[in-house]
Design a protein around this motif. Structure first.
Motif, PDB file in Angstrom:
ATOM      1  N   GLN A  10       0.822  -1.205   0.000  1.00  0.00           N
ATOM      2  CA  GLN A  10       0.000   0.000   0.000  1.00  0.00           C
ATOM      3  C   GLN A  10       0.861   1.263   0.000  1.00  0.00           C
ATOM      4  O   GLN A  10       0.560   2.212  -0.721  1.00  0.00           O
ATOM      5  N   THR A  11       1.925   1.260   0.771  1.00  0.00           N
ATOM      6  CA  THR A  11       2.803   2.437   0.810  1.00  0.00           C
ATOM      7  C   THR A  11       3.365   2.744  -0.570  1.00  0.00           C
ATOM      8  O   THR A  11       3.387   3.899  -0.998  1.00  0.00           O
ATOM      9  N   ARG A  12       3.774   1.721  -1.282  1.00  0.00           N
ATOM     10  CA  ARG A  12       4.329   1.928  -2.625  1.00  0.00           C
ATOM     11  C   ARG A  12       3.258   2.339  -3.631  1.00  0.00           C
ATOM     12  O   ARG A  12       3.490   3.202  -4.477  1.00  0.00           O
ATOM     13  N   LEU A  13       2.076   1.728  -3.530  1.00  0.00           N
ATOM     14  CA  LEU A  13       0.983   2.109  -4.434  1.00  0.00           C
ATOM     15  C   LEU A  13       0.525   3.542  -4.171  1.00  0.00           C
ATOM     16  O   LEU A  13       0.214   4.274  -5.111  1.00  0.00           O
TER      17      LEU A  13
ATOM     18  N   THR B 296     -13.821  -5.182   2.154  1.00  0.00           N
ATOM     19  CA  THR B 296     -14.301  -4.159   3.084  1.00  0.00           C
ATOM     20  C   THR B 296     -13.371  -4.039   4.283  1.00  0.00           C
ATOM     21  O   THR B 296     -13.003  -2.940   4.700  1.00  0.00           O
ATOM     22  N   PHE B 297     -12.977  -5.174   4.830  1.00  0.00           N
ATOM     23  CA  PHE B 297     -12.027  -5.135   5.939  1.00  0.00           C
ATOM     24  C   PHE B 297     -10.691  -4.554   5.466  1.00  0.00           C
ATOM     25  O   PHE B 297     -10.063  -3.762   6.175  1.00  0.00           O
TER      26      PHE B 297
ATOM     27  N   VAL C 106      -7.373   2.325   5.301  1.00  0.00           N
ATOM     28  CA  VAL C 106      -7.574   3.709   5.734  1.00  0.00           C
ATOM     29  C   VAL C 106      -6.845   3.956   7.057  1.00  0.00           C
ATOM     30  O   VAL C 106      -6.251   5.022   7.255  1.00  0.00           O
ATOM     31  N   MET C 107      -6.878   2.965   7.953  1.00  0.00           N
ATOM     32  CA  MET C 107      -6.113   3.105   9.198  1.00  0.00           C
ATOM     33  C   MET C 107      -4.630   3.325   8.895  1.00  0.00           C
ATOM     34  O   MET C 107      -3.991   4.192   9.497  1.00  0.00           O
TER      35      MET C 107
ATOM     36  N   ASN D  96       0.298   3.126  11.699  1.00  0.00           N
ATOM     37  CA  ASN D  96       0.562   2.382  12.930  1.00  0.00           C
ATOM     38  C   ASN D  96       0.279   0.905  12.660  1.00  0.00           C
ATOM     39  O   ASN D  96      -0.860   0.450  12.741  1.00  0.00           O
ATOM     40  N   LEU D  97       1.324   0.166  12.352  1.00  0.00           N
ATOM     41  CA  LEU D  97       1.182  -1.245  12.004  1.00  0.00           C
ATOM     42  C   LEU D  97       0.708  -2.076  13.191  1.00  0.00           C
ATOM     43  O   LEU D  97      -0.065  -3.017  13.016  1.00  0.00           O
ATOM     44  N   THR D  98       1.115  -1.714  14.394  1.00  0.00           N
ATOM     45  CA  THR D  98       0.688  -2.443  15.585  1.00  0.00           C
ATOM     46  C   THR D  98      -0.830  -2.382  15.749  1.00  0.00           C
ATOM     47  O   THR D  98      -1.467  -3.399  16.013  1.00  0.00           O
TER      48      THR D  98
END
Length: 93
Positions: free
Chosen positions: A11-14, A57-58, A64-65, A71-73
């Motif tokens: 996601q970070t790269r996209l 959906t999840f 979005v989080m 915050n990966l944790t």
């Protein structure tokens, strides 16, 4: 480990390549389709639609989080709670 790959890496790269919302959407779609192997009923079109709606959906929620908080944790704890909820209910009844 899935969240490490789908959020932190993919996601970070996209997001960097396509923008925030397309990055969230594509990472969530990839996350959903990864579940085809474990959530299949043998009816391919229904299986694809189901995983896109349910796991997608999840995936959007945790995507979005990640987009907002990085915050990966928190995402891993959320995933553990969502996956463990059904097990906890079954064990308690």
């Amino acid at each position: 480990m899935r969240e490490l790959f789908y959020r932190r890496w993919l996601q970070t790269r996209l997001e960097a390549l396509l923008g925030a919302w397309p990055g969230v959407g594509l990472a969530s779609l990839a996350f959903a389709l990864m579940h085809l192997g474990s959530h299949g009923s043998g009816r391919p079109l229904l299986d694809v639609a189901t995983v896109i709606v349910v796991q997608g959906t999840f995936g959007l929620f945790v995507g979005v989080m990640w987009m907002r908080y990085r915050n990966l944790t928190a995402i891993i704890v959320t995933h553990l709670i969502v996956n463990g909820w059904g097990v906890a209910v079954a064990l308690l009844t």
